[in-house]
Write an enzyme that holds these catalytic residues in place. Structure first.
Site, PDB file in Angstrom:
ATOM      1  N   VAL A  40       0.861  -1.187   0.000  1.00 43.60           N
ATOM      2  CA  VAL A  40       0.000   0.000   0.000  1.00 43.60           C
ATOM      3  C   VAL A  40       0.896   1.235   0.000  1.00 43.60           C
ATOM      4  O   VAL A  40       1.901   1.289   0.703  1.00 43.60           O
ATOM      5  CB  VAL A  40      -0.983   0.011   1.196  1.00 43.60           C
ATOM      6  CG1 VAL A  40      -0.262  -0.027   2.532  1.00 43.60           C
ATOM      7  CG2 VAL A  40      -1.929   1.196   1.117  1.00 43.60           C
ATOM      8  N   ILE A  50       0.266   5.371   0.236  1.00 39.75           N
ATOM      9  CA  ILE A  50      -0.738   6.398   0.506  1.00 39.75           C
ATOM     10  C   ILE A  50      -0.140   7.764   0.179  1.00 39.75           C
ATOM     11  O   ILE A  50       0.959   8.093   0.621  1.00 39.75           O
ATOM     12  CB  ILE A  50      -1.234   6.325   1.967  1.00 39.75           C
ATOM     13  CG1 ILE A  50      -1.906   4.950   2.197  1.00 39.75           C
ATOM     14  CG2 ILE A  50      -2.187   7.473   2.273  1.00 39.75           C
ATOM     15  CD1 ILE A  50      -2.350   4.690   3.607  1.00 39.75           C
ATOM     16  N   THR A  67       4.275  15.112  -0.978  1.00 43.79           N
ATOM     17  CA  THR A  67       5.430  15.236  -1.866  1.00 43.79           C
ATOM     18  C   THR A  67       5.254  14.304  -3.063  1.00 43.79           C
ATOM     19  O   THR A  67       4.382  13.433  -3.048  1.00 43.79           O
ATOM     20  CB  THR A  67       6.735  14.849  -1.128  1.00 43.79           C
ATOM     21  OG1 THR A  67       6.709  13.434  -0.874  1.00 43.79           O
ATOM     22  CG2 THR A  67       6.889  15.615   0.172  1.00 43.79           C
ATOM     23  N   HIS A  90       6.874  11.804  -3.765  1.00 44.06           N
ATOM     24  CA  HIS A  90       7.306  10.451  -3.398  1.00 44.06           C
ATOM     25  C   HIS A  90       6.270   9.412  -3.808  1.00 44.06           C
ATOM     26  O   HIS A  90       6.610   8.355  -4.349  1.00 44.06           O
ATOM     27  CB  HIS A  90       7.566  10.401  -1.883  1.00 44.06           C
ATOM     28  CG  HIS A  90       8.020   9.076  -1.384  1.00 44.06           C
ATOM     29  ND1 HIS A  90       7.167   8.185  -0.771  1.00 44.06           N
ATOM     30  CD2 HIS A  90       9.242   8.488  -1.403  1.00 44.06           C
ATOM     31  CE1 HIS A  90       7.841   7.100  -0.439  1.00 44.06           C
ATOM     32  NE2 HIS A  90       9.102   7.265  -0.804  1.00 44.06           N
TER      33      HIS A  90
END
Length: 161
Positions: A81, A83, A87, A89
């Site tokens: 997962v 989330i 940013t 990222h």
């Protein structure tokens, strides 16, 4: 709902398949639901002794899946997962994991069940994790898709009548 239009897959004659599940450790509650759903699906289709491997995060899934695919597994299920945060990222991890797992499948010919949730928030992830009250069970779905594909691929090596 993202599960709308999903096929109803029935998986039979697969008890002899070797299946591995590789799961990230980030977001423990979500991951517990995904892993439970995957193991439940395997049990339902008669695969009672799958290999379960845990890696730190979703980023590590492709390399672990590649090693497992190279060790004779008929199907590998990747669970994780990611989330969204504040940013970029999220975008880099999602893209890298998705492309990495697709590349493993293409390079090895081993079906890779894609059970990686890419969600805007934790509520979306929980709703897909197969927990009590969740709308979807993506761990279960990833197993069903990977094993179903392995059965189809196995049929290609069997004589045609």
């Amino acid at each position: 709902m993202s599960g709308k239009g999903a096929p109803q897959l029935s998986v039979k004659n697969c008890q002899d398949l070797r299946v591995a599940v590789v799961a990230a450790q980030w977001h423990e509650k979500v991951m517990d639901g995904l892993v439970d759903g995957a193991l439940r699906a395997l049990h339902e289709i008669g695969i009672d002794e799958p290999t379960l491997l845990r890696v730190p995060g979703s980023w590590e899934l492709p390399v672990a899946a590649k090693v497992l695919a190279g060790r004779g597994y008929d199907a590998v299920v990747a669970l994780g997962v990611v989330i969204r945060g504040g940013t970029p990222h999220f975008d880099y991890v999602c893209q890298g994991v998705t492309q990495g797992l697709a590349q493993v499948a293409a390079d090895t010919g081993v079906p890779i069940g894609f059970g990686v949730l890419t969600c805007d928030d934790e509520a979306q992830a929980l709703d897909r994790a197969g927990l009590d009250g969740s709308a979807e069970d993506k761990g279960h779905e990833a197993v069903t898709a990977a094993v179903s594909t392995a059965v189809v691929l196995r049929s290609l090596s069997e004589p045609w009548h």
